[in-house]
Design an enzyme around this catalytic site. Structure first.
Site, PDB file in Angstrom:
ATOM      1  N   GLU A   1       0.854  -1.187   0.000  1.00 23.97           N
ATOM      2  CA  GLU A   1       0.000   0.000   0.000  1.00 23.97           C
ATOM      3  C   GLU A   1       0.898   1.247   0.000  1.00 23.97           C
ATOM      4  O   GLU A   1       1.856   1.287   0.764  1.00 23.97           O
ATOM      5  CB  GLU A   1      -0.895   0.030   1.237  1.00 23.97           C
ATOM      6  CG  GLU A   1      -1.880   1.174   1.172  1.00 23.97           C
ATOM      7  CD  GLU A   1      -2.866   1.222   2.350  1.00 23.97           C
ATOM      8  OE1 GLU A   1      -2.768   0.375   3.254  1.00 23.97           O
ATOM      9  OE2 GLU A   1      -3.703   2.119   2.341  1.00 23.97           O
TER      10      GLU A   1
ATOM     11  N   GLY B   1       3.443   2.313  10.407  1.00 23.87           N
ATOM     12  CA  GLY B   1       3.290   1.647  11.695  1.00 23.87           C
ATOM     13  C   GLY B   1       3.030   0.158  11.516  1.00 23.87           C
ATOM     14  O   GLY B   1       3.682  -0.675  12.125  1.00 23.87           O
ATOM     15  N   ALA B   2       2.071  -0.157  10.669  1.00 24.24           N
ATOM     16  CA  ALA B   2       1.722  -1.549  10.428  1.00 24.24           C
ATOM     17  C   ALA B   2       0.846  -1.606   9.183  1.00 24.24           C
ATOM     18  O   ALA B   2       0.326  -0.589   8.740  1.00 24.24           O
ATOM     19  CB  ALA B   2       0.967  -2.132  11.617  1.00 24.24           C
ATOM     20  N   MET B   3       0.671  -2.826   8.653  1.00 22.72           N
ATOM     21  CA  MET B   3      -0.077  -2.982   7.400  1.00 22.72           C
ATOM     22  C   MET B   3      -0.983  -4.198   7.473  1.00 22.72           C
ATOM     23  O   MET B   3      -0.562  -5.278   7.868  1.00 22.72           O
ATOM     24  CB  MET B   3       0.942  -3.104   6.257  1.00 22.72           C
ATOM     25  CG  MET B   3       0.323  -3.323   4.895  1.00 22.72           C
ATOM     26  SD  MET B   3      -0.689  -1.897   4.382  1.00 22.72           S
ATOM     27  CE  MET B   3      -1.921  -2.742   3.403  1.00 22.72           C
ATOM     28  N   GLU B   4      -2.229  -3.978   7.044  1.00 28.27           N
ATOM     29  CA  GLU B   4      -3.294  -4.962   7.259  1.00 28.27           C
ATOM     30  C   GLU B   4      -3.401  -6.012   6.163  1.00 28.27           C
ATOM     31  O   GLU B   4      -4.494  -6.548   5.935  1.00 28.27           O
ATOM     32  CB  GLU B   4      -4.628  -4.219   7.363  1.00 28.27           C
ATOM     33  CG  GLU B   4      -5.147  -3.598   6.047  1.00 28.27           C
ATOM     34  CD  GLU B   4      -4.815  -2.129   5.874  1.00 28.27           C
ATOM     35  OE1 GLU B   4      -3.848  -1.654   6.492  1.00 28.27           O
ATOM     36  OE2 GLU B   4      -5.514  -1.451   5.099  1.00 28.27           O
ATOM     37  N   ASN B   5      -2.314  -6.382   5.488  1.00 28.36           N
ATOM     38  CA  ASN B   5      -2.383  -7.390   4.424  1.00 28.36           C
ATOM     39  C   ASN B   5      -3.265  -8.568   4.844  1.00 28.36           C
ATOM     40  O   ASN B   5      -3.170  -9.041   5.968  1.00 28.36           O
ATOM     41  CB  ASN B   5      -0.985  -7.928   4.130  1.00 28.36           C
ATOM     42  CG  ASN B   5       0.046  -6.843   4.067  1.00 28.36           C
ATOM     43  OD1 ASN B   5      -0.030  -5.981   3.217  1.00 28.36           O
ATOM     44  ND2 ASN B   5       0.980  -6.847   4.999  1.00 28.36           N
TER      45      ASN B   5
ATOM     46  N   GLU C   1      -5.322  -2.903  12.782  1.00 28.01           N
ATOM     47  CA  GLU C   1      -5.008  -3.731  11.606  1.00 28.01           C
ATOM     48  C   GLU C   1      -5.957  -4.915  11.522  1.00 28.01           C
ATOM     49  O   GLU C   1      -6.391  -5.305  10.445  1.00 28.01           O
ATOM     50  CB  GLU C   1      -3.554  -4.203  11.637  1.00 28.01           C
ATOM     51  CG  GLU C   1      -2.510  -3.095  11.783  1.00 28.01           C
ATOM     52  CD  GLU C   1      -2.657  -1.958  10.793  1.00 28.01           C
ATOM     53  OE1 GLU C   1      -3.159  -2.180   9.673  1.00 28.01           O
ATOM     54  OE2 GLU C   1      -2.269  -0.818  11.142  1.00 28.01           O
TER      55      GLU C   1
ATOM     56  N   GLU D   1      -9.774   4.042   6.424  1.00 27.83           N
ATOM     57  CA  GLU D   1      -8.977   4.530   7.561  1.00 27.83           C
ATOM     58  C   GLU D   1      -9.829   5.270   8.590  1.00 27.83           C
ATOM     59  O   GLU D   1      -9.686   5.051   9.788  1.00 27.83           O
ATOM     60  CB  GLU D   1      -7.813   5.388   7.076  1.00 27.83           C
ATOM     61  CG  GLU D   1      -6.782   4.613   6.253  1.00 27.83           C
ATOM     62  CD  GLU D   1      -6.237   3.367   6.955  1.00 27.83           C
ATOM     63  OE1 GLU D   1      -6.364   3.257   8.190  1.00 27.83           O
ATOM     64  OE2 GLU D   1      -5.687   2.495   6.261  1.00 27.83           O
TER      65      GLU D   1
HETATM   66 ZN   LIG Z   1      -5.330   1.593   8.733  1.00 27.33          ZN
END
Ligand SMILES: [Zn+2]
Length: 880
Positions: free
Chosen positions: A127, A267-271, A304, A326
């Site tokens: 992303e 910060g983090a990624m919701e794959n 996430e 988001e």
């Molecule tokens: Zn998000």
């Protein structure tokens, strides 16, 4: 591929994709000197597209094309065109198979977009537009396909091979290599693709869903971090349960995986099924993480995870709709955190961020609506406006509809759009359809940028017993938007009688059963409300719980604020009254003579707070924090930062001096006993003690000094250790400071996440973070220009938190930041563009500062080969 004149992309130009992808079959051959990616796509023309003869155009970035085959037959050079950022195949049938082979170099990928290496492992960040750095593909969120991914690598170096979905096949290959194949049954956009290959340890747990399915939960971390997974795992299980109970959302795959990565832009990624986290946002132990980090980790893990529905199952049609996923997901994680801890404290934290940073963004050159109409580089739009203001917009819908209707609306939204890529308008429509409410005017929140201002006046007629409140709304001009229309604003309020009791809000006379709190709905430019049956002039408690992201202008007297501080039944407004009072006192001291008197009522109010053991101590801990310099700057036109800094410090020192006895008492009273716990009570206790310590060291108090030294040596947790270290670092006790910093580093030098905290406590300190100190930190062996966390913890902390040093009147702070941005622009443009932010606010400051900030920006603008990311931010902030 970067160009010197980036193009602007407009929402109004949106067209449905000309081609759809049904399935993606990927095969990754991972090597030390690069990776070969075989991609086989099943494509067909989109029946909804009117471009019936359009060539096939696939996006690409930094790829070496090795071959292209159509329906199994390799294409000759003349049959396709490799434009670098696009692969074009002119003539294709209605339905076909395309096989593309590319070569990429993850080991040299310093942008950390696409596939790259971090601490010896392969990982991805796709992303928003990273997938095109892996292979040629229609890289847009409305192309949703089913992915099958085979990963091949050396078995010793990369025993763990992960991708989205379920693992369906694994086996050995020649030359010490092995493979694993993953299949994701849910169609998804390519930005949710993920791959990880490394030598990682696995922590396992299970979760039993509401329908009785057992989900296999796995965390993958480097062996040295094996003991830092429990908190994230517990947070994950709490999130899964909460999403079932509050939103009726059950997890869908058989496995849910989390991986921690040291080098990560975000910060983090919701794959899908394989969330990838910045190590600092997931790893925690009592010894290495502060309470704040524990809370942040819980919130990010939840965020996430919640994306699995709000983002993955229902995704964005295009990147202008980013807030669809988001804003809604931030709202959901914020509800979750409120449920896990103290709702009032959570609200205070959210509003602090919003009012300090998002309002500044809304009033600055990058101001944009929650649904922007254009952008150059989408990476620049992962903003506080999209996330935090977007969450506030969803929160207002929740307020207007009430929790039950809101839940009906979210159920309808998920049911109606499951498996689709949709718009913010579709979200609002589902809320309207479920509730029967008309939200057409409310939609302006998505379209109009800028923070609405509510100018409020009141009068009281003792004879008729009518209290009249007039509220006038206006929205300031922002780049490209003037003459805005009034918005639909939920405005919560209460009135307090002179005895401090809440009054019934009688909108009609004689309504004695009226509630003591109401949500008024503002829709016109001016509204007047009359409250009947009021005996004496009340004190208004306005915009309770911060019911809308607006600025309130009302002429509070200090007496009214003191009254609200001790009587308002709304905890948020109690805190807010204290903030307003402190702001008023500090502002009155900016550029005042050194011996100017500090309002003794402020001291008495704080004395009462510190000593009152009956009040919610978590709220007291928040109320004792003086408004930050950043917030004071946000409230000031033509800010003189060193003057604001001096005024704030003068108030702090004055309070600390006058309340020394109470502070020592507070410190002793909140001494913990028993094992470390992360409960709201324990967090409040540690926060109060550390605030008391910080204040005592502001006045270089000897007793405070010895308390800090012994706390530092005896601490069994990072909150207390860091609290003592920070207090010493910010004090005038130079030798204690240096000794504390050295000891701390020696103890934790092998833990990158703790070293990051060590960097930032210095870079953010006006005592230890002068520019010469910052240069030394950049030379430190633990500093790494390739690691975004290190850059944020030194350069980001200096420019974002050490404001007096950054705004040195000689402009050296600005030039320093410009140097670092130029340096990073070539290697990691996303991070470079984020670092520029403090300079973009140059119009906020007094002329001698703003001129120098502007010239630092111009230096960045003139750098040869500027990235699209930095180009957009710098050009917009310099534009008239
Ligand atoms: Zn998000």
């Amino acid at each position: 591929m970067r160009t010197s004149q980036p193009q602007t992309i407009y929402l109004s130009d949106y067209k449905v994709p000309a081609y759809l992808v049904d399935t993606v079959d990927l095969r990754f051959e991972l090597f030390e000197d690069g990776a070969r990616v075989h991609s086989t796509l099943e494509l067909r023309r989109n029946p909804e597209s009117d471009e019936t003869a359009a060539p096939l155009e696939l996006d690409g970035d930094s790829l070496t094309l090795e071959s292209v085959a159509l329906n199994g037959a390799e294409l000759a050079a003349g049959d396709y065109e490799d434009r670098g950022d696009q692969l074009v195949v002119r003539s294709v049938p209605e339905q076909f198979t395309l096989t593309v082979v590319t070569w990429i170099e993850p080991q040299n990928n310093t942008r950390l977009e696409g596939l790259y290496k971090s601490s010896g492992m392969f990982c991805t960040q796709c992303e928003a537009e990273g997938f095109r750095c892996i292979t040629f593909f229609p890289d847009r969120p409305d192309v949703m396909a089913r992915f099958r991914t085979r990963i091949e690598a050396n078995k010793d170096a990369y025993p763990v091979l992960l991708s989205n979905g379920n693992d369906v096949e694994k086996g050995e290959l020649e030359n010490g290599r092995h493979f694993v194949t993953w299949e994701d049954p849910f169609p998804k956009p390519c930005y949710l693709f993920a791959l990880v290959a490394g030598d990682l340890v696995e922590k396992r747990d299970t979760f039993s869903t509401c329908s009785g399915r057992d989900i296999d939960l796995r965390m993958y971390v480097e062996p040295r971090n094996a003991e830092k997974c429990d908190h994230a795992m517990d947070s994950l299980k709490r999130s899964m349960r909460w999403d079932e109970e509050v939103y009726g959302r059950e997890y869908d795959l058989d496995i849910f995986m989390i991986v921690a990565v040291d080098d990560f832009n975000m910060g983090a990624m919701e794959n899908k099924g394989l969330n990838i986290f910045n190590s600092s946002c997931v790893l925690a132990s009592q010894e290495t993480a502060t309470d704040l980090a524990f809370q942040r980790i819980e919130a990010i893990v939840a965020h996430e995870y919640f994306h699995n529905w709000s983002g993955n199952r229902v995704t964005c049609r295009d990147w202008f709709q980013l807030s669809l996923k988001e804003g809604f997901t931030v709202f959901r994680d914020s509800q979750f955190s409120a449920d896990m801890g103290s709702p009032t404290v959570k609200r205070i934290e959210d509003v602090t961020l919003l009012r300090t940073a998002q309002f500044a963004e809304d009033g600055g050159p990058m101001s944009h609506p929650v649904r922007p109409a254009s952008y150059m580089e989408i990476s620049n739009f992962y903003t506080l406006t999209i996330y935090e203001k977007g969450a506030e917009v969803v929160r207002m819908i929740h307020t207007l509809l009430g929790p039950d209707m809101f839940r009906k609306g979210s159920d309808l939204y998920f049911e109606r759009h499951d498996g689709q890529a949709v718009t913010t308008d579709d979200f609002v429509k589902a809320m309207e359809d479920a509730s029967g409410r008309d939200l057409s005017q409310f939609r302006l929140w998505y379209e109009q940028a800028g923070t609405p201002v509510l100018a409020i006046s009141d009068d009281f007629d003792a004879e008729t017993g009518v209290y009249r409140l007039t509220i006038e709304q206006s929205i300031p001009d922002t780049p490209g938007q003037t003459n805005k229309k009034p918005q639909h604003i939920p405005f919560a309020l209460g009135l307090l009688g002179q005895d401090g009791q809440p009054l019934p809000l009688q909108l009609e006379s004689g309504d004695s059963g009226a509630p003591t709190e109401r949500v008024l709905e503002l829709t016109e430019a001016v509204h007047t409300f009359e409250f009947h049956g009021v005996e004496s002039r009340p004190v208004p408690s306005l915009l309770r719980h911060f019911s809308a992201p607006v600025r309130v202008r009302y002429n509070w007297t200090r007496e009214q604020l003191l009254f609200l501080m001790s009587h308002d039944p709304d905890g948020f407004n109690r805190w807010d009254a204290g903030q307003r009072l402190a702001v008023d006192v500090i502002q009155s001291l900016v550029n005042a003579p050194d011996d100017a008197e500090i309002d003794p009522r402020l001291v008495e109010a704080y004395r009462k707070l510190i000593s009152d053991a009956d009040l919610d101590q978590a709220l007291v801990a928040k109320m004792l924090q003086l408004p930050s310099e950043a917030y004071l700057i946000e409230l000031t036109d033509k800010a003189d930062v060193p003057a604001i800094h001096r005024a704030r410090e003068a108030v702090l020192r004055h309070l600390a001096g006058a309340l020394k006895g109470e502070l020592l008492g507070c410190y002793q009273r909140h001494q913990g006993s028993g094992p470390y716990e992360v409960t709201p009570e324990a967090i409040a206790r540690r926060s109060l003690r550390n605030t008391a310590l910080a204040w005592l060291l502001m006045i270089d108090d000897e007793e405070g000094r010895s308390l800090a030294v012994s706390q530092l040596n005896a601490a069994d947790n990072m909150t207390d250790r860091m609290g003592a270290l920070r207090a010493l670092v910010n004090s005038g006790f130079e030798s204690d400071r240096q000794e504390a910093l050295d000891d701390f580093y020696n103890r934790f030098q092998d833990d990158p996440q703790v070293v990051e905290q060590w960097f930032s406590v210095q870079a953010a300190s006006d005592q230890a973070g002068q520019l010469s100190d910052i240069h030394k930190l950049l030379e430190h062996p633990a500093f790494d220009w390739k690691n975004p966390n290190k850059i944020r913890s030194v350069v980001g902390a200096f420019a974002g938190q050490n404001l007096a040093a950054f705004h040195n009147p000689d402009g050296s702070g600005y030039q320093f930041l410009a140097d670092q941005v130029c340096r990073l622009d070539d290697s990691n443009p996303q991070i470079a563009a984020r670092l520029v932010t403090p300079l973009t606010r140059w119009r906020k400051f007094a002329p001698s500062y703003s001129d120098r900030m502007k010239s630092a920006l111009e230096r960045i603008r003139d750098k040869a080969g500027l990235s699209r990311d930095v180009y957009e931010v710098v050009h917009k902030s310099l534009a008239d």
